[in-house]
Design an enzyme around this catalytic site. Structure first.
Site, short mmCIF file in Angstrom:
data_model
loop_
_atom_site.label_atom_id
_atom_site.label_comp_id
_atom_site.label_asym_id
_atom_site.label_seq_id
_atom_site.Cartn_x
_atom_site.Cartn_y
_atom_site.Cartn_z
N SER A 120 0.83 -1.20 0.00
CA SER A 120 0.00 0.00 0.00
C SER A 120 0.87 1.26 0.00
CB SER A 120 -0.93 0.01 1.22
OG SER A 120 -0.19 -0.20 2.41
N LYS B 201 4.67 -11.24 3.41
CA LYS B 201 3.23 -11.46 3.20
C LYS B 201 2.96 -11.58 1.70
CE LYS B 201 0.01 -8.14 4.03
NZ LYS B 201 -0.55 -7.95 2.68
N GLU C 136 -0.39 -12.58 -1.22
CA GLU C 136 -1.85 -12.66 -1.35
C GLU C 136 -2.27 -13.91 -2.12
OE1 GLU C 136 -3.19 -9.03 -3.19
OE2 GLU C 136 -2.27 -7.77 -1.65
N GLU D 201 -9.08 -9.63 4.73
CA GLU D 201 -9.46 -8.26 4.35
C GLU D 201 -10.86 -8.26 3.71
OE1 GLU D 201 -6.50 -6.04 2.20
OE2 GLU D 201 -7.87 -4.36 1.84
O1 KIV Z 1 -0.44 -3.36 1.88
C1 KIV Z 1 -1.18 -3.24 2.87
O2 KIV Z 1 -1.28 -2.17 3.50
C2 KIV Z 1 -1.91 -4.41 3.32
C3 KIV Z 1 -2.91 -4.22 4.41
C4 KIV Z 1 -4.15 -3.67 3.82
C5 KIV Z 1 -3.15 -5.45 5.16
O3 KIV Z 1 -1.74 -5.46 2.80
#
Ligand code: KIV
Length: 275
Positions: A57, A124, A126, A193
């Protein structure tokens, strides 16, 4: 910082993944915020935030892209390094950028290794069953993994926009199956989410690893927000967001004061000037 009893940070001097698992076992919700730079990361550390996420993000909150598909691996390395060098206590999680892992386990591990070298302690990515081979390969390479299910922002085009996922029974079942599959592959935590609260509660119940909700109701083991939403800087007022400050107003006010004082010649004063 003093906190009401039972609301202090969940981890000690250094938060590790096992502290998040302990928190789940004790039914003690923990907090995660995005962070991208030194001063905000240090403020969140001082506030006792347990996990800092260098989210992709950063592309939409800092770099001006309209979706996280614009965030590059180099962006992630730069901002991960900035946060990791600035704090000591929080667990540092960094996103694998769009296009760095979908192509297979080898790419996932190569990019994961680079994020760890930049200072991440966990990565992380997805997706559900489709990325089980990537998760397995990362874990086998010694890289802890956080999964991300429900609305997955890197798939915003395929999902036709920001939409709550798992609203019907089939969708909810699929989410639960995905959660179990990525847990089985080795994910140590899962972000949920934009998922109905009761679906997130069901997933939190069936998986052993901690769930971390964003727009997923109160039953998740932890919560995450994009920090500029949490602090009222972005001006984004989605249903799931609570702004705990009005930084946009305060920052605008400070800049306006500065402009006025420069214009009227009251800043800098003698106390800001050298003899
Ligand atoms: O990139 C991000 O900020 C995220 C959050 C929305 C969990 O993946």
């Amino acid at each position: 910082m003093s906190t009401p009893s039972g609301t202090g940070p969940v981890g000690p001097a250094k938060v590790r993944i096992r502290h998040l698992h302990d928190a789940k076992d004790r039914g003690r919700p923990f907090s995660m915020l995005t962070a991208y730079d030194q001063y905000s990361a240090q403020a969140f550390e001082a506030a006792g935030i347990d996990v800092l996420l260098i989210g992709d993000s950063v592309g939409t909150t800092v770099l001006g892209h309209s979706s996280t598909t614009g965030t590059t691996h180099q962006d992630m390395l730069t901002f991960t390094g900035a946060v990791a060098r600035s704090v000591h206590r929080p667990l540092i999680v960094a996103d694998l950028a769009f296009g760095t892992y979908e192509t297979g386990p080898v790419d996932a591990v190569r990019h994961g290794v680079e994020l760890i070298r930049a200072g991440a302690e966990m990565v992380k990515l997805e997706g559900g069953r489709a990325i089980v081979p990537q998760i397995r390969a990362l874990v086998e390479a010694g890289i802890p993994v956080m999964g991300h299910l429900g609305f997955t922002p890197q798939s915003v085009n395929a999902l036709s926009g920001h939409r709550v996922q798992g609203r019907d029974a089939a969708g909810a079942d699929q989410l639960a199956e995905d959660a179990l599959a990525i847990q089985e592959a080795g994910a140590s935590a899962i972000v949920l989410e934009l998922v109905p609260a009761q679906v997130a509660a069901r997933i939190t119940e069936v998986v052993q690893v901690p769930t971390i909700g964003i727009g997923a109701g109160p039953s998740c083991d932890g919560q995450v927000l994009v920090w500029q939403d949490m602090a009222g800087l972005s001006g984004f007022h989605g249903k799931f967001v609570k702004a705990f400050a009005d930084l946009r107003r305060d920052l605008t006010h400070a800049a306006e004061q500065y402009r006025v004082e420069v214009a009227e010649g009251t800043y800098p004063g003698p106390e800001h000037s050298f003899d």
